[in-house]
Design a protein around this motif. Structure first.
Motif, PDB file in Angstrom:
ATOM      1  N   VAL A 126     -69.535  24.998  -7.871  1.00 18.76           N
ATOM      2  CA  VAL A 126     -69.135  25.104  -9.273  1.00 18.76           C
ATOM      3  C   VAL A 126     -67.760  24.491  -9.490  1.00 18.76           C
ATOM      4  N   SER A 127     -66.805  24.867  -8.671  1.00 18.18           N
ATOM      5  CA  SER A 127     -65.454  24.325  -8.850  1.00 18.18           C
ATOM      6  C   SER A 127     -65.403  22.840  -8.531  1.00 18.18           C
ATOM      7  N   MET A 128     -66.259  22.389  -7.608  1.00 17.93           N
ATOM      8  CA  MET A 128     -66.301  20.963  -7.293  1.00 17.93           C
ATOM      9  C   MET A 128     -66.787  20.164  -8.501  1.00 17.93           C
ATOM     10  N   LEU A 129     -67.850  20.641  -9.145  1.00 17.88           N
ATOM     11  CA  LEU A 129     -68.362  19.954 -10.327  1.00 17.88           C
ATOM     12  C   LEU A 129     -67.408  20.085 -11.510  1.00 17.88           C
ATOM     13  N   TYR A 130     -66.784  21.266 -11.650  1.00 18.80           N
ATOM     14  CA  TYR A 130     -65.828  21.482 -12.739  1.00 18.80           C
ATOM     15  C   TYR A 130     -64.641  20.522 -12.591  1.00 18.80           C
ATOM     16  N   GLY A 131     -64.144  20.404 -11.374  1.00 13.34           N
ATOM     17  CA  GLY A 131     -63.039  19.480 -11.139  1.00 13.34           C
ATOM     18  C   GLY A 131     -63.435  18.036 -11.371  1.00 13.34           C
ATOM     19  N   ALA A 132     -64.693  17.702 -11.039  1.00  7.07           N
ATOM     20  CA  ALA A 132     -65.161  16.335 -11.273  1.00  7.07           C
ATOM     21  C   ALA A 132     -65.151  16.008 -12.761  1.00  7.07           C
TER      22      ALA A 132
END
Length: 424
Positions: free
Chosen positions: A123-129
């Motif tokens: 989730v945080s990886m996609l949010y940061g992307a």
């Protein structure tokens, strides 16, 4: 009777398009060599729940060896299919590079996370992307509109940077991020105005004007930052930030809910801007005129379209969109302006325009890809992978190069892009 000679039949042989199959083959070989020469064993753990949704999903563990072997085989098969399609001179399908890219990314992340101490926070990886992709997407939308109108917008970097600068100053003085957003739009329009004036009115080479504007804005903002913002940080460089706006129900969807529907105002503006620009470009009178002056300006002139004024106003619109992207740096990411804080984002946005084939939706997807590649550095650092930090720093630029050179293929931009129109 006199025999009538038959005209010779000319056979047109279409060249085999090898760029896509060659690219897929090279990437497959490189990843295969990486997995073979630097093997990673154990399991990779993907955390799919960030604790903000009603539905709780347990972390998923995947065996690295199995994932890498299966992914390599499927990627090899896709490369073979691309070669078959190229030899038969039939399209390989848009799904081929998409599926290949998803598999390659999944395999690479699995390899990097195998045996690591931490879990991959999906989730945080996609949010940061998405956070990193928003300025690129707004810059790419501005680039699409500018080039569709016939003006090469190399000055996206300057528009983002001046937008970030004026966004910080206006937001601080007005004590409101909305006022800062207005200031950022002004910054993007100012750079676009200079670009349009020199490129359209005075017929100066557009690429040169764009490069000069980028250098000028960089030097100007650095100078003003040093003499104005540094000694007056509390009164000129301390802007309020846009907070998150949680959309009920949609934000509770597992994985994608927190990523897409618990965002700030600028991200929601992007959700609106992309379909509006896409619809307007292909389905409205404005879009027809815009594409006409960028493809066939003389024909557009003969039917009564004022070519240069149309180009001028659309370049200003493109600058406004890029200015909104610049606002993201100082109104969302950090509450202060720093010198050259865009860090080349405008050039990656320009690459997204080319990778997206001058289409607003495709350019936005390309921006998301580049944002994801940039955010991998933060993700890998958090979970403690053995990937060198120097490689992670150049990863987004490597992905940009591979995407534009390898996957785009032989394409043609707007026919009159970069060519000034002189009314005869």
């Amino acid at each position: 009777m006199t025999a009538i000679a038959e005209a010779p039949v000319t056979t047109v042989v279409t060249p085999v398009a090898k760029k896509l199959p060659v690219s897929l083959t090279v990437v497959t070989v490189l990843l295969g060599a990486l997995f073979l020469l630097a093997p990673r064993h154990g399991t990779a753990v993907f955390r799919l729940d960030d604790g903000t949704t009603w539905v709780k999903i347990p972390a998923q563990s995947v065996p690295a060896d199995v994932v890498l072997v299966v992914s390599f085989i499927v990627m090899a098969l896709l490369a073979v299919w691309a070669w078959i399609a190229a030899v038969r001179r039939v399209p390989a399908g848009a799904w081929t590079p998409i599926v290949f890219a998803v598999l390659a990314v999944f395999a690479f992340v699995t390899w990097a996370a195998a045996g690591a101490n931490g879990q991959v926070p999906v989730v945080s990886m996609l949010y940061g992307a998405i956070s990193l992709a928003v300025p690129l997407a707004f810059g790419a939308l501005g680039g699409v509109i500018g080039e569709r109108a016939g003006v090469v917008n190399v000055a996206i970097e300057g528009q983002l940077l001046l937008g970030a600068f004026l966004g910080a100053v206006f937001g601080t003085l007005g004590h409101s991020p909305l006022i800062g957003l207005f200031g950022a739009i002004i910054g993007g329009v100012l750079v676009a105005f200079v670009l349009a004036a020199f490129a359209i009115k005075y017929l100066v080479e557009q690429v040169i004007v764009g490069v000069v504007l980028n250098v000028l804005v960089s030097g100007l903002t650095t100078f003003l930052f040093t003499i104005l913002l540094v000694p007056n940080a509390s009164t000129l460089n301390n802007t309020p930030q846009f907070g998150k706006i949680k959309i009920p129900l949609l934000s509770e969807i597992p994985v994608i809910g927190p990523v897409l529907f618990n965002q700030n105002l600028i991200v929601y503006l992007l959700y609106i801007a992309v379909p509006v620009v896409a619809f307007g470009l292909y389905r409205t009178r404005w879009g027809l005129r815009l594409r006409a002056v960028g493809e066939y300006p003389r024909a557009a002139d003969t039917v009564g379209i004022k070519v240069n004024p149309t180009r001028f106003w659309n370049v200003l619109l493109a600058g406004a969109l890029a200015g909104i992207g610049g606002a993201y740096f100082t109104l969302v990411s950090v509450p202060q302006f720093n010198r050259d804080m865009t860090n080349g984002a405008g050039f990656i946005a320009l690459a997204a325009v080319i990778f997206g084939r001058w289409d607003p939706v495709r350019a936005t997807l390309a921006a998301l890809l580049f944002g994801f590649a940039t955010n991998l550095q933060n993700t890998f650092s958090a979970i403690g992978t053995p990937v060198p930090g120097e490689f992670l720093l150049m990863l987004p630029y490597v992905v940009t190069l591979i995407a534009v050179v390898g996957f785009v293929g032989q394409i043609r931009g707007p026919a009159a892009s970069g060519k000034p129109y002189i009314k005869s």
